[in-house]
Scaffold this motif. Structure first.
Motif, PDB file in Angstrom:
ATOM      1  N   TRP A   1     -34.470 123.953 -21.130  1.00 26.26           N
ATOM      2  CA  TRP A   1     -35.015 122.809 -21.850  1.00 26.26           C
ATOM      3  C   TRP A   1     -34.357 122.739 -23.223  1.00 26.26           C
ATOM      4  CZ3 TRP A   1     -41.055 122.766 -20.933  1.00 26.26           C
ATOM      5  CH2 TRP A   1     -41.281 122.486 -19.570  1.00 26.26           C
ATOM      6  N   ASN A   2     -34.182 121.552 -23.687  1.00 30.70           N
ATOM      7  CA  ASN A   2     -33.550 121.326 -24.982  1.00 30.70           C
ATOM      8  C   ASN A   2     -34.359 122.031 -26.083  1.00 30.70           C
ATOM      9  OD1 ASN A   2     -32.817 120.074 -27.519  1.00 30.70           O
ATOM     10  ND2 ASN A   2     -31.869 118.422 -26.339  1.00 30.70           N
ATOM     11  N   PRO A   3     -33.792 123.056 -26.747  1.00 27.07           N
ATOM     12  CA  PRO A   3     -34.583 123.844 -27.710  1.00 27.07           C
ATOM     13  C   PRO A   3     -35.030 123.035 -28.928  1.00 27.07           C
ATOM     14  CG  PRO A   3     -32.275 124.485 -27.788  1.00 27.07           C
ATOM     15  CD  PRO A   3     -32.418 123.585 -26.612  1.00 27.07           C
TER      16      PRO A   3
ATOM     17  N   LYS B   1     -26.100 134.978 -37.459  1.00 25.73           N
ATOM     18  CA  LYS B   1     -26.335 134.326 -36.175  1.00 25.73           C
ATOM     19  C   LYS B   1     -25.738 135.176 -35.053  1.00 25.73           C
ATOM     20  CE  LYS B   1     -24.395 130.343 -36.853  1.00 25.73           C
ATOM     21  NZ  LYS B   1     -23.997 128.922 -36.617  1.00 25.73           N
ATOM     22  N   ILE B   2     -26.116 134.837 -33.831  1.00 21.14           N
ATOM     23  CA  ILE B   2     -25.597 135.539 -32.663  1.00 21.14           C
ATOM     24  C   ILE B   2     -24.221 134.973 -32.320  1.00 21.14           C
ATOM     25  CG2 ILE B   2     -26.026 136.024 -30.219  1.00 21.14           C
ATOM     26  CD1 ILE B   2     -29.021 135.726 -30.868  1.00 21.14           C
ATOM     27  N   ASP B   3     -23.309 135.867 -31.987  1.00 23.06           N
ATOM     28  CA  ASP B   3     -21.914 135.482 -31.725  1.00 23.06           C
ATOM     29  C   ASP B   3     -21.787 134.919 -30.312  1.00 23.06           C
ATOM     30  OD1 ASP B   3     -19.223 135.111 -31.846  1.00 23.06           O
ATOM     31  OD2 ASP B   3     -18.696 137.235 -31.941  1.00 23.06           O
ATOM     32  N   LEU B   4     -22.034 133.610 -30.180  1.00 24.38           N
ATOM     33  CA  LEU B   4     -21.940 132.921 -28.894  1.00 24.38           C
ATOM     34  C   LEU B   4     -20.653 132.113 -28.824  1.00 24.38           C
ATOM     35  CD1 LEU B   4     -25.605 131.582 -28.846  1.00 24.38           C
ATOM     36  CD2 LEU B   4     -24.741 133.482 -27.480  1.00 24.38           C
TER      37      LEU B   4
ATOM     38  N   MET C   1     -28.543 127.768 -24.050  1.00 24.69           N
ATOM     39  CA  MET C   1     -28.168 126.378 -23.754  1.00 24.69           C
ATOM     40  C   MET C   1     -26.655 126.204 -23.715  1.00 24.69           C
ATOM     41  SD  MET C   1     -30.007 123.651 -23.181  1.00 24.69           S
ATOM     42  CE  MET C   1     -29.810 121.864 -23.063  1.00 24.69           C
ATOM     43  N   ASP C   2     -26.202 125.452 -22.737  1.00 21.33           N
ATOM     44  CA  ASP C   2     -24.785 125.145 -22.537  1.00 21.33           C
ATOM     45  C   ASP C   2     -24.225 124.432 -23.779  1.00 21.33           C
ATOM     46  OD1 ASP C   2     -22.317 124.160 -21.771  1.00 21.33           O
ATOM     47  OD2 ASP C   2     -23.026 123.218 -19.925  1.00 21.33           O
ATOM     48  N   PRO C   3     -23.193 124.992 -24.451  1.00 18.17           N
ATOM     49  CA  PRO C   3     -22.665 124.377 -25.675  1.00 18.17           C
ATOM     50  C   PRO C   3     -21.858 123.108 -25.429  1.00 18.17           C
ATOM     51  CG  PRO C   3     -21.336 126.271 -25.089  1.00 18.17           C
ATOM     52  CD  PRO C   3     -22.492 126.256 -24.125  1.00 18.17           C
ATOM     53  N   THR C   4     -21.570 122.799 -24.164  1.00 16.13           N
ATOM     54  CA  THR C   4     -20.825 121.567 -23.888  1.00 16.13           C
ATOM     55  C   THR C   4     -21.757 120.374 -23.648  1.00 16.13           C
ATOM     56  OG1 THR C   4     -20.724 121.896 -21.486  1.00 16.13           O
ATOM     57  CG2 THR C   4     -19.003 122.944 -22.827  1.00 16.13           C
ATOM     58  N   LYS C   5     -23.078 120.614 -23.796  1.00 20.78           N
ATOM     59  CA  LYS C   5     -24.034 119.531 -23.622  1.00 20.78           C
ATOM     60  C   LYS C   5     -24.480 119.029 -24.995  1.00 20.78           C
ATOM     61  CE  LYS C   5     -24.071 119.603 -19.148  1.00 20.78           C
ATOM     62  NZ  LYS C   5     -23.683 120.903 -18.726  1.00 20.78           N
ATOM     63  N   PRO C   6     -24.770 117.717 -25.114  1.00 18.69           N
ATOM     64  CA  PRO C   6     -25.139 117.149 -26.415  1.00 18.69           C
ATOM     65  C   PRO C   6     -26.608 117.409 -26.753  1.00 18.69           C
ATOM     66  CG  PRO C   6     -25.176 115.443 -24.756  1.00 18.69           C
ATOM     67  CD  PRO C   6     -24.688 116.688 -24.057  1.00 18.69           C
ATOM     68  N   ILE C   7     -26.947 117.211 -28.013  1.00 18.89           N
ATOM     69  CA  ILE C   7     -28.337 117.348 -28.445  1.00 18.89           C
ATOM     70  C   ILE C   7     -29.144 116.119 -28.036  1.00 18.89           C
ATOM     71  CG2 ILE C   7     -29.867 117.596 -30.430  1.00 18.89           C
ATOM     72  CD1 ILE C   7     -27.600 119.022 -31.873  1.00 18.89           C
TER      73      ILE C   7
ATOM     74  N   ALA D   1     -19.272 117.864 -24.963  1.00 16.85           N
ATOM     75  CA  ALA D   1     -19.719 118.070 -26.349  1.00 16.85           C
ATOM     76  C   ALA D   1     -19.312 119.457 -26.841  1.00 16.85           C
ATOM     77  CB  ALA D   1     -21.227 117.889 -26.438  1.00 16.85           C
ATOM     78  N   ASN D   2     -19.468 119.658 -28.131  1.00 19.30           N
ATOM     79  CA  ASN D   2     -19.281 120.977 -28.745  1.00 19.30           C
ATOM     80  C   ASN D   2     -20.490 121.212 -29.654  1.00 19.30           C
ATOM     81  OD1 ASN D   2     -18.380 123.398 -29.757  1.00 19.30           O
ATOM     82  ND2 ASN D   2     -16.871 122.474 -31.130  1.00 19.30           N
ATOM     83  N   THR D   3     -21.569 121.706 -29.063  1.00 14.23           N
ATOM     84  CA  THR D   3     -22.851 121.835 -29.762  1.00 14.23           C
ATOM     85  C   THR D   3     -23.122 123.282 -30.126  1.00 14.23           C
ATOM     86  OG1 THR D   3     -23.744 119.948 -28.528  1.00 14.23           O
ATOM     87  CG2 THR D   3     -25.326 121.393 -29.620  1.00 14.23           C
ATOM     88  N   ASP D   4     -23.403 123.518 -31.402  1.00 16.48           N
ATOM     89  CA  ASP D   4     -23.888 124.824 -31.833  1.00 16.48           C
ATOM     90  C   ASP D   4     -25.409 124.748 -31.819  1.00 16.48           C
ATOM     91  OD1 ASP D   4     -24.786 127.095 -33.251  1.00 16.48           O
ATOM     92  OD2 ASP D   4     -22.925 127.203 -34.399  1.00 16.48           O
ATOM     93  N   TRP D   5     -26.014 125.229 -30.764  1.00 16.14           N
ATOM     94  CA  TRP D   5     -27.457 125.096 -30.602  1.00 16.14           C
ATOM     95  C   TRP D   5     -28.227 125.926 -31.620  1.00 16.14           C
ATOM     96  CZ3 TRP D   5     -29.549 121.287 -28.004  1.00 16.14           C
ATOM     97  CH2 TRP D   5     -28.798 120.659 -27.012  1.00 16.14           C
TER      98      TRP D   5
END
Length: 1010
Positions: free
Chosen positions: A418-420, A257-260, A379-385, A284-288
């Motif tokens: 947009w939500n992927p 995976k990409i190191d984000l 996508m911002d990782p602090t936003k929820p799915i 949130a703590n989302t791994d998109w």
């Protein structure tokens, strides 16, 4: 006298007893080298048609006369004639290296390894890659020197890029010609099909023959300038019925995976570098990436039956089902295949007929890779799915919105990324293909002249494709806004449903008709010769229509876009190739081999004056091991020197339909541009009546060798030099000199050279253990030597994500094709890049295009190696492949590796970035303005070593009678060794952007023969 009569009478009664005195013979047939049983050995009573075959344990039973002689024969082993000496007769058969792998399929016929004069490689089923195999090209990856196969990613039907010796062209097609059971395959894929090899069941493939130099491939003429890959499928049997069932299940995971940044790290980053925007952070703590990826479960099932119907018609039937899940959610692939093959003979074997039919039905759900993969990175990782609030109108998915402060302060607008995951789950795009591929070949040996054969091959490749893209009711992609409604609770106007349709049919026809005269002489300098000549016809027809829907702001619905001049949205293309060809093979003293061939090709793509291309070839070979000074050598058992020369052609300059570049055509203009209502104005389409064949001349020298009975060491070494002239390429047209700003023309020349080494060794061989090692290495370097009127041509496929049409790759005189045109990045004393600082090579104090230099993107060195180990009933194998050199453009550093990327751009949403804290990106890059995208900082070494697979199997022969089973486990793509900092260095276009990761697959499988 009476006594004599009694004796005679007794003798008369005894005669039948003596005549019919028979014995039931039983025994076991084994392999001398391994001691293992040999199933399917043919056993025939000499002088009769009585016979049988051994079972899967090598046993046989046969009732014969007491004085019978039994003939034991098996492909790859020496034939034995053994007299019957009792009721038990065990036989040990010895491998015949002179016969083993002897027959190799070439253009319009076959040859033997020892008599081949051209550079060719045969890869049989024993050599194939194993494990989670979806498409046929995966069987061959890394197995042949000089053949580089690179998939475009890890999707189930990812497009393969196949290059033999690097390819011979620039803008024209560089892929080899693919021939399946005598049918040359179209270079145009059915709509929705990325990988044409996914439409062939890998379980049906018996062998590949790869024709690499022009002396071997020129018999195919205009379609062989990039080499030829001949695929031969499995045949029936002349013995008793045989059945096989195989099944496997795989679980695949994302290998890299990409190191984000994760949520907490990103919050720290924003607070530290962009505190002004900290109020936009979520909790949130989302791994998109995890959100769009999955552990993919796949399965593959195959059944085949071989039999000799009516004792006259060897037959094979197979059925296969494959269900493969892609790593990206909803990216599902399903395929049904069926094939049947008949190879009967008639008229005392004077007429041989080969009938092949293959049917394929596949369906996949294509995903928006750019939207999903790119969105998961940004996508911002602090936003929820998900967002399950009562007012959510997005199907329960989170989506950032803002108030329209400009036009209507009470209206909501979709904002930012947009939500992927929603993009994947709220969109469907089933792409369905049905295809048949078949041919019937008649091979008639004249009764009045057995040395003369007439061959007629009739082939058909036909497919239909159907695509339909649609959005669900609450899809983000379907939301529009009603400007007349200011109520934020009701201002969404959505229009779900069909967004795109395409229907296509492809029909390709092939006919080959030729005569072959072959004669062998027992005495004299001419050992044998054959001569053949004939005619070939190929017609390619592509017909379809597309329906594109667009949202109408006035009506609030999606409407079909209709072109007044093309109301059916139809596209059409037809190409016709007709050819005459001939070839002669001479064998002098069974030591010196001569091959001469010639082909004349006519293509409807060119004007009448330039329609025909002429492609000769010649090759010489010297079997040195047949000379007296080596004939009895115990060390050198095979030594052959080869020289080859030949010309091949190219006319496949575009895959687009409706393209006739040398024909003056006119098209109707728009209805809005008419002088008289209802009277269309016609404009001329660009054309080039001088367009002609691209031509490639290849020189090849090689040596084939085998040491110590060909078992301990064998291999080959080839060197080649290739020139391509009249290059077909799309180049700019000076203003006023044409009907367009760029068009295809013959523009220049390239040259390439290199070498290939194949080395195989049997390191251990006894009754219970066998260890074989194989390896190949190749080097190829090309250079553009001439371009008319220009010094460089922009390279297709080299676009970087900084804007539409911005390429990094060019074909430039004096450099290798597909080289990056870049600035030299400057670094400080600590080794950190200096933002916006580049080398001023010409010293004029300005860094502009005059200071850019060229750096080759594609590797010159490729290699593959592995081993097979057998111990009693265990087998273990592994294979590796890789490349040395080349560059890959790390687009992720460009799109997500600079500090200000996180800052909102005309929106109210933050964007994720590479993890600066882990070293995935450099703090020195604040923005990517100006010349920064063209910095060689983004180029990284593409050298890698990849473990392709590891396989462990065990054979179970004694569980069920007459049944042999093998269970195995495999790991595909278990690891890769590389210094590349991005996701994957293996990328054919050398641009690492929105890359679909290659899966790491774990497979359990079972194969049963009965």
């Amino acid at each position: 006298m009476k006594k004599i009569k009694q004796c005679l009478l007794l003798a008369v009664f005894m005669i039948p007893i003596g005549i019919f005195a028979q014995t039931t013979v039983t025994g076991n047939v084994t392999d001398q080298a391994t001691g293992g049983p040999l199933p399917g050995v043919s056993i025939v009573v000499v002088g009769t048609s009585t016979g049988t075959t051994t079972d899967f344990d090598g046993y046989y039973t046969l009732t014969v006369d007491d004085d019978a002689v039994l003939q034991f024969s098996y492909i790859g082993y020496k034939t034995l004639d053994i007299p019957v000496t009792g009721p038990n007769l065990d036989i040990v058969m010895e491998e015949d290296r002179a016969q083993l792998d002897e027959v190799v399929v070439i253009g319009y016929g076959t040859t033997t390894v020892k008599d081949a004069t051209g550079s060719l490689t045969a890869v049989t089923s024993e050599d194939f890659n194993k494990g989670a195999i979806v498409s046929t090209d995966q069987l061959l990856t890394g197995k042949a020197a000089g053949v580089r196969i690179t998939s475009s990613g890890g999707a189930p039907d990812a497009a393969p890029n196949i290059r033999i010796r690097g390819g011979a062209s620039l803008s024209a097609n560089n892929s080899p010609l693919i021939v399946i059971d005598g049918v040359p395959i179209d270079n145009t894929n059915p709509a929705g099909v990325n990988n044409p090899f996914s439409l062939i069941n890998p379980n049906d493939v018996d062998s590949f023959s790869i024709l690499k130099d022009a002396s071997a491939a020129a018999i195919y003429g205009s379609r062989a300038s990039n080499g030829v890959i001949i695929i031969t499928t499995k045949k029936g049997t002349s013995g008793g019925p045989k059945f096989n069932f195989s099944t496997n299940t795989s679980i695949s995971t994302v290998s890299s995976k990409i190191d984000l940044m994760d949520g907490p790290t990103y919050t720290k980053f924003i607070n530290e570098y962009h505190p002004t925007y900290s109020g936009l952070l979520g909790t949130a703590n989302t791994d998109w990436q995890d959100a769009i990826y999955r552990a993919a479960v796949s399965s593959d099932h195959n059944f085949s039956a071989r039999a000799n119907l009516f004792n006259k018609v060897p037959t094979r039937f197979s059925f296969g089902y494959n269900n493969t899940e892609g790593l990206v959610k909803t990216n599902d692939y399903e395929r049904y295949t069926a094939s049947v093959k008949f190879t009967p003979t008639f008229f005392d074997d004077h007429l041989k007929i080969d009938i092949n039919a293959k049917g394929i039905s596949s369906e996949k759900n294509a995903v928006d890779e750019g939207g999903a993969l790119g969105g998961a990175v940004n996508m911002d990782p602090t936003k929820p799915i998900y967002d399950n609030s009562p007012g959510n109108r997005f199907g329960g998915f989170y989506q950032n919105t803002i108030l329209d402060d400009v036009d209507n302060p009470t209206r909501l607008l979709l904002d930012g990324q947009w939500n992927p995951l929603a993009l994947l789950l709220q969109r469907t795009r089933p792409e369905k293909v049905q295809k048949i591929l078949g041919n019937v070949e008649f091979d008639y040996k004249m009764h009045f002249l057995p040395e003369l054969r007439a061959v007629l091959n009739l082939g058909l490749e036909a497919s239909t494709a159907d695509i339909e893209e649609s959005f669900s009711d609450n899809s983000l992609a379907t939301y529009k806004f009603d400007s007349s409604n200011n109520d934020i609770n009701t201002n969404y106007v959505f229009n779900p449903g069909v967004n795109y349709r395409e229907n296509q049919s492809i029909t390709n026809q092939t006919m080959d008709a030729y005569l072959v005269y072959a004669k062998r002489y027992e005495e004299g300098f001419l050992t044998n010769f054959d001569v053949q000549g004939g005619y070939s016809y190929q017609n390619f027809r592509n017909d379809g229509n597309k329906e594109e829907y667009r949202y109408n702001d006035e009506t609030g619905i999606r409407e079909l876009q209709i072109d007044a001049q093309n109301p059916n949205n139809r596209y059409f293309n037809e190409l016709n190739l007709q050819s005459f060809f001939g070839r002669t093979n001479l064998n002098l003293f069974d030591k010196y081999l001569v091959t001469v061939s010639f082909r004349a090709d006519g293509s409807s793509l060119f004007s009448k004056d330039n329609r025909w291309g002429y492609f000769p070839a010649a090759a010489l070979a010297w079997k040195v091991n047949e000379e007296d000074f080596l004939k009895d050598s115990q060390v050198i058992n095979d030594l052959k020197l080869r020289l080859g020369w030949g010309k091949t052609g190219q006319q496949d300059i575009t895959g687009a339909v409706g393209f006739y570049p040398s024909v003056p055509l006119f098209e109707a203009g728009s209805s809005t541009g008419q002088y008289l209502q209802g009277v269309a104005l016609y404009s001329a389409k660009p054309f080039n009546e001088d367009l002609t064949w691209e031509k490639t001349t290849t020189y090849n020298a090689g040596i084939d060798f085998g040491l110590f009975a060909n078992r301990l060491i064998n291999g080959s070494f080839d060197v080649f030099y290739r020139e391509t002239s009249d290059l077909l390429a799309k180049v700019p047209v000076a203003p006023g000199q044409g009907l367009t700003d760029s068009f295809v023309k013959n523009v220049g020349e390239t040259e390439s050279k290199g070498f290939e080494v194949i080395l195989n060794a049997t390191l251990l061989s006894n009754e219970s253990t066998n260890l074989e090692f194989y390896s190949n290495v190749s080097y190829s370097r090309a250079e553009v030597t001439d371009l008319q009127d220009v010094s460089r041509i922009s390279a297709d496929g080299s676009g970087i994500p900084t804007g539409t049409g911005v390429n990094i790759g060019y074909h430039t005189v004096g450099y290798q094709p597909y080289s990056a045109w870049v600035f030299r990045q400057l670094y400080d004393t600590a080794g950190n890049p200096i933002h916006g600082a580049f080398a001023d090579f010409n010293g004029d104090g300005i860094t502009d295009n005059d200071d850019r230099y060229f750096k080759s993107l594609r590797p010159n060195w490729t290699f593959g190696f592995g081993f097979n180990f057998n111990y009693n009933k265990f087998d273990f194998s592994t294979s590796f492949r890789g490349q040395i050199g080349g560059q890959v453009y790390n687009s992720r550093r460009l799109t997500s590796g600079w500090i200000d990327k996180a800052v909102p751009n005309n929106s109210n949403s933050l964007s994720n970035v590479l993890d600066f804290y882990s070293g995935a990106a450099d703090y020195n890059f604040v923005d990517i303005q100006g010349n920064i995208p063209f910095s060689d900082y983004f180029l990284e070494d593409a050298t890698f070593l990849r473990c392709e697979n590891i396989v462990l199997g065990y054979r179970l022969d004694d569980i069920l009678k007459n049944t042999s089973m093998r269970v195995y486990g495999a790991v595909n793509n278990p690891f890769i060794i590389t210094n590349y900092s991005g996701q994957d260095p293996e990328n054919f276009n050398a641009i690492d952007n929105n890359f679909y990761p290659r899966p790491r697959s774990f497979t359990l499988g079972l194969s049963v023969d009965f």
